[in-house]
Design a protein around this motif. Structure first.
Motif, PDB file in Angstrom:
ATOM      1  N   GLY A 133      22.018 -11.972  -1.128  1.00 53.74           N
ATOM      2  CA  GLY A 133      23.069 -11.398  -1.956  1.00 53.74           C
ATOM      3  C   GLY A 133      22.904 -11.788  -3.420  1.00 53.74           C
ATOM      4  O   GLY A 133      22.074 -12.617  -3.767  1.00 53.74           O
ATOM      5  N   GLY A 134      23.698 -11.156  -4.263  1.00 55.44           N
ATOM      6  CA  GLY A 134      23.636 -11.477  -5.680  1.00 55.44           C
ATOM      7  C   GLY A 134      24.327 -10.439  -6.523  1.00 55.44           C
ATOM      8  O   GLY A 134      25.074  -9.599  -6.001  1.00 55.44           O
ATOM      9  N   LEU A 135      24.062 -10.515  -7.820  1.00 56.39           N
ATOM     10  CA  LEU A 135      24.646  -9.589  -8.789  1.00 56.39           C
ATOM     11  C   LEU A 135      23.582  -8.584  -9.212  1.00 56.39           C
ATOM     12  O   LEU A 135      22.459  -8.977  -9.569  1.00 56.39           O
ATOM     13  CB  LEU A 135      25.152 -10.374  -9.999  1.00 56.39           C
ATOM     14  CG  LEU A 135      25.644  -9.557 -11.195  1.00 56.39           C
ATOM     15  CD1 LEU A 135      26.871  -8.743 -10.817  1.00 56.39           C
ATOM     16  CD2 LEU A 135      25.945 -10.485 -12.373  1.00 56.39           C
TER      17      LEU A 135
ATOM     18  N   THR B 234      27.359 -13.139   2.784  1.00 56.56           N
ATOM     19  CA  THR B 234      26.697 -13.281   1.496  1.00 56.56           C
ATOM     20  C   THR B 234      27.318 -12.280   0.526  1.00 56.56           C
ATOM     21  O   THR B 234      27.563 -11.125   0.888  1.00 56.56           O
ATOM     22  CB  THR B 234      25.172 -13.078   1.632  1.00 56.56           C
ATOM     23  OG1 THR B 234      24.527 -13.354   0.385  1.00 56.56           O
ATOM     24  CG2 THR B 234      24.806 -11.669   2.074  1.00 56.56           C
ATOM     25  N   GLN B 235      27.571 -12.742  -0.697  1.00 57.46           N
ATOM     26  CA  GLN B 235      28.275 -11.915  -1.678  1.00 57.46           C
ATOM     27  C   GLN B 235      27.312 -10.948  -2.357  1.00 57.46           C
ATOM     28  O   GLN B 235      26.246 -11.339  -2.835  1.00 57.46           O
ATOM     29  CB  GLN B 235      28.931 -12.802  -2.732  1.00 57.46           C
ATOM     30  CG  GLN B 235      29.621 -12.042  -3.860  1.00 57.46           C
ATOM     31  CD  GLN B 235      30.888 -11.327  -3.401  1.00 57.46           C
ATOM     32  OE1 GLN B 235      31.708 -11.923  -2.702  1.00 57.46           O
ATOM     33  NE2 GLN B 235      31.048 -10.073  -3.788  1.00 57.46           N
ATOM     34  N   VAL B 236      27.721  -9.704  -2.414  1.00 55.87           N
ATOM     35  CA  VAL B 236      27.003  -8.682  -3.176  1.00 55.87           C
ATOM     36  C   VAL B 236      27.972  -8.137  -4.221  1.00 55.87           C
ATOM     37  O   VAL B 236      29.064  -7.690  -3.888  1.00 55.87           O
ATOM     38  CB  VAL B 236      26.515  -7.535  -2.268  1.00 55.87           C
ATOM     39  CG1 VAL B 236      25.975  -6.389  -3.112  1.00 55.87           C
ATOM     40  CG2 VAL B 236      25.452  -8.040  -1.305  1.00 55.87           C
ATOM     41  N   THR B 237      27.556  -8.220  -5.487  1.00 55.07           N
ATOM     42  CA  THR B 237      28.383  -7.721  -6.576  1.00 55.07           C
ATOM     43  C   THR B 237      27.581  -6.700  -7.367  1.00 55.07           C
ATOM     44  O   THR B 237      26.475  -7.000  -7.822  1.00 55.07           O
ATOM     45  CB  THR B 237      28.839  -8.857  -7.498  1.00 55.07           C
ATOM     46  OG1 THR B 237      29.547  -9.839  -6.733  1.00 55.07           O
ATOM     47  CG2 THR B 237      29.740  -8.322  -8.600  1.00 55.07           C
TER      48      THR B 237
ATOM     49  N   SER C 232      21.192 -14.117   3.770  1.00 57.49           N
ATOM     50  CA  SER C 232      20.689 -14.457   2.441  1.00 57.49           C
ATOM     51  C   SER C 232      20.365 -13.171   1.700  1.00 57.49           C
ATOM     52  O   SER C 232      20.312 -12.090   2.310  1.00 57.49           O
ATOM     53  CB  SER C 232      19.447 -15.351   2.542  1.00 57.49           C
ATOM     54  OG  SER C 232      18.402 -14.677   3.220  1.00 57.49           O
TER      55      SER C 232
ATOM     56  N   LEU D  48      19.057  -4.291  -3.581  1.00 58.14           N
ATOM     57  CA  LEU D  48      19.042  -5.643  -3.030  1.00 58.14           C
ATOM     58  C   LEU D  48      18.587  -5.544  -1.583  1.00 58.14           C
ATOM     59  O   LEU D  48      18.803  -4.511  -0.928  1.00 58.14           O
ATOM     60  CB  LEU D  48      20.438  -6.284  -3.063  1.00 58.14           C
ATOM     61  CG  LEU D  48      20.951  -6.904  -4.364  1.00 58.14           C
ATOM     62  CD1 LEU D  48      22.381  -7.368  -4.176  1.00 58.14           C
ATOM     63  CD2 LEU D  48      20.069  -8.045  -4.833  1.00 58.14           C
TER      64      LEU D  48
END
Length: 128
Positions: A9-11, A122-125, A7, A18
């Motif tokens: 992740g995000g923009l 989890t995506q990290v951008t 958990s 982060l």
């Protein structure tokens, strides 16, 4: 059987921070070397950071050294990745991994084939 759930992740904008977390099941989590890997679109999965089961030893990819910090809380069955000074090239899906084979208190694993359990990612951008 070990389950890993990432958990956090995000923009985020370049230069931002982060903190990723990985919650693990399993009674012997405190004996598992843990690692973080990432995979960007069109690229192979790459090593990011690793920590021994005691927490005494950590190891980082050169690309994140000095910016990322891996840590663990064996009482809570969690491992975290604090990511600072993020760059657009850090954009990827980040995976938590566990090695459930025997290890000494200071052994770390940097190869993906040394890990036998993986989270879903989890995506990290990171935007420029």
């Amino acid at each position: 059987q070990v389950q890993l759930v990432e958990s956090g992740g995000g923009l985020v904008q370049a230069g931002g921070s982060l903190r990723l977390s990985c919650a693990a099941s399993g009674r012997t989590f405190s004996r598992y070397p843990m690692g973080w890997f990432r995979q960007a679109p069109g690229k192979e999965r790459e090593f990011v950071a690793a920590i021994s089961w005691s927490g005494a030893k950590t190891y980082y990819a050169d690309s994140v050294k000095g910016r990322f910090t891996i840590s663990r809380d064996n009482a809570k069955n969690t491992v975290s990745l604090q990511m600072n000074s993020l760059k657009p090239e850090d954009t990827a899906v980040y995976y938590c991994a566990a090695d459930t084979t025997w290890a000494s208190p200071v052994e770390v694993r940097s190869s993906s084939n040394e890990y036998d359990y993986w989270g879903q990612g989890t995506q990290v951008t990171v935007s420029s």
